[in-house]
Design an enzyme around this catalytic site. Structure first.
Site, PDB file in Angstrom:
ATOM      1  N   CYS A  33      39.472  48.695  32.180  1.00 45.72           N
ATOM      2  CA  CYS A  33      38.070  49.026  31.738  1.00 45.72           C
ATOM      3  C   CYS A  33      37.265  49.695  32.344  1.00 45.72           C
ATOM      4  O   CYS A  33      35.930  50.322  31.922  1.00 45.72           O
ATOM      5  CB  CYS A  33      37.202  47.390  31.545  1.00 45.72           C
ATOM      6  SG  CYS A  33      37.270  46.870  33.447  1.00 45.72           S
ATOM      7  N   CYS A 102      39.886  40.544  34.740  1.00 40.52           N
ATOM      8  CA  CYS A 102      38.542  41.009  35.582  1.00 40.52           C
ATOM      9  C   CYS A 102      38.874  40.367  37.196  1.00 40.52           C
ATOM     10  O   CYS A 102      38.085  40.946  37.841  1.00 40.52           O
ATOM     11  CB  CYS A 102      37.325  40.285  35.008  1.00 40.52           C
ATOM     12  SG  CYS A 102      37.151  40.877  33.112  1.00 40.52           S
TER      13      CYS A 102
HETATM   14 FE1  FES Z   1      36.060  45.073  33.200  1.00 36.67          FE
HETATM   15 FE2  FES Z   1      35.723  42.633  33.304  1.00 36.67          FE
HETATM   16  S1  FES Z   1      35.896  44.102  31.614  1.00 36.67           S
HETATM   17  S2  FES Z   1      36.500  43.848  35.062  1.00 36.67           S
END
Ligand code: FES
Length: 148
Positions: A33, A102
């Protein structure tokens, strides 16, 4: 979706900030992400005495960073190296499966900061894992030789 503990650590994150002259600093990014976590550790006599973090990321990343700083303080360097993302998530009473990735940031940031500490102090001849592995391998060879 989130446990009360996750919400608490997200809304009131502990240990946010920087440590001046930190003994170990680690910055990692989540390839999935693009979120970023930076961890600062103060280490005295092999014990982590303070931890602070800065996270540019989602709520789960902030909550896991916060919990990670609470988990490492008081631990030895080797104990802290054994903290897994699962342990951090469990300490928060779990994360939704889609947010488990995450928590990888927290585990990796701790390791990166400890590696930095080891590097700065000339303690990084070989990684902990490879030392553990070669020890295990030695044991196996030993057993095999004994069996021969
Ligand atoms: Fe990136 Fe949680 S969506 S660390």
């Amino acid at each position: 979706m989130y446990s009360d503990k996750v919400m608490d650590h997200f809304m009131n994150p502990r240990n946010v900030g920087e440590i001046e002259n930190a003994d170990g600093v680690g910055q990692v990014g989540n390839a999935k992400c693009g979120d970023i976590m930076k961890m600062y550790l103060k280490i005295e006599d092999n014990i982590i005495t303070d931890a602070k973090f800065k996270t540019f990321g989602c709520g789960a990343a902030v909550a896991t960073s916060s919990m990670a700083t609470e988990l490492v303080v008081g631990k030895t360097v080797d104990e802290a190296l054994m903290i897994t993302n699962k342990a951090v998530a469990e300490a928060l009473d779990g994360l939704p499966p889609v947010k488990m990735h995450c928590s990888n940031l927290a585990e990796e940031a701790i390791r990166a900061a400890l590696e930095d500490y080891k590097k700065k102090n000339g303690l990084l001849d070989s990684s902990t894992e490879s030392t553990a592995c070669s020890r295990r391998c030695d044991d196996i060879h030993h057993h095999l030789e004994e069996e021969d």
